[in-house]
Write a protein that holds these residues in place. Structure first.
Motif, PDB file in Angstrom:
ATOM      1  N   GLU A  30       0.832  -1.212   0.000  1.00  0.00           N
ATOM      2  CA  GLU A  30       0.000   0.000   0.000  1.00  0.00           C
ATOM      3  C   GLU A  30       0.864   1.259   0.000  1.00  0.00           C
ATOM      4  O   GLU A  30       0.586   2.229  -0.715  1.00  0.00           O
ATOM      5  N   SER A  50      -5.635   1.566  -0.061  1.00  0.00           N
ATOM      6  CA  SER A  50      -6.078   0.458   0.788  1.00  0.00           C
ATOM      7  C   SER A  50      -6.414  -0.731  -0.109  1.00  0.00           C
ATOM      8  O   SER A  50      -7.302  -0.641  -0.956  1.00  0.00           O
ATOM      9  N   VAL A  68      -9.011  -2.148  -4.899  1.00  0.00           N
ATOM     10  CA  VAL A  68      -8.068  -1.189  -4.330  1.00  0.00           C
ATOM     11  C   VAL A  68      -8.804   0.137  -4.166  1.00  0.00           C
ATOM     12  O   VAL A  68      -9.350   0.671  -5.131  1.00  0.00           O
TER      13      VAL A  68
END
Length: 230
Positions: A30, A50, A68
């Motif tokens: 991330e 995230s 995502v």
């Protein structure tokens, strides 16, 4: 029974270690993804990523991430020679393919919202005007103009905000003072009406809907084959 107990304990320990390793890997990914998105988009603001779904490592092995979520703040986007600062954009990207030895990430589909403050929208206009919320889903535009006989006057109009194509926001006054007087309406509209192209968002995202809210102009964005990095 003792052997079974040892086997179960071992499985639990290994499962816990795998979970820890998986979470460490996703946290690292991330952070790396956020840095690459900032570089790819030339952002002056921040990016937050995230990655959804578990386990992450098996998704990486399959070279496709389920979802995502991306939040971009302070995006400086090209706008017809000027810059529109997109205050915040939130997008959910589905089925993100990892390509070119993981250097490129492309989402099969994406949807989200982008918010532009009224102050930044005013800065993007060609004229020196002030833009604010006018209530009831309208934008209030205020500017000064020279009118024959009256001289320099300041006028405010309530305007509708709409889309003019996949990447352009249009602000157009519903009604202006002096309508019907020769040249007056045109002079006022020269100051208060404008179209602004919004660029700089990830490639593949298109504007689908726009509305005026008390917090700013909110744009709904969607897209296919949206390029995050690479």
């Amino acid at each position: 029974m003792r052997a079974l107990r040892i086997l179960l304990i071992t499985a639990v320990i290994l499962g816990g270690l795998f979970t820890i390793a998986d979470r460490l890997a996703v946290n690292y990914a991330e952070g790396e993804a956020a840095d690459r998105i900032r570089a790819n988009q030339g952002l002056t603001g921040s990016a937050d990523v995230s990655i959804k779904g578990f386990p992450f490592l098996t998704q990486v092995m399959g070279k496709e991430l389920d979802q995502v979520d991306v939040t971009l703040t302070g995006v400086e986007a090209s706008a017809g020679g000027r810059k529109v600062r997109v205050t915040e954009m939130n997008a959910a990207l589905q089925r993100v393919r990892l390509e070119n030895n993981f250097s490129r990430a492309v989402a099969a589909s994406a949807s989200g919202t982008a918010r532009i403050s009224y102050a930044d929208l005013g800065k993007a206009s060609e004229e020196d005007v002030t833009v604010g919320y006018g209530g009831n889903g309208k934008v209030k535009v205020t500017g000064s103009i020279e009118i024959p006989v009256l001289g320099k006057v300041t006028r405010s109009v309530l305007s509708s905000v709409s889309l003019a194509g996949d990447d352009t926001i249009r602000v157009h006054a519903d009604k202006v003072p002096g309508e019907g007087l020769p040249g007056v309406e045109e002079r006022i509209r020269e100051r208060t009406d404008f179209d602004r192209q919004v660029g700089g968002l990830p490639t593949g995202l298109k504007l689908q809907k726009v509305e005026a809210t008390p917090e700013g102009v909110v744009v709904t964005v969607t897209g296919t084959n949206v390029v995050l990095t690479g």
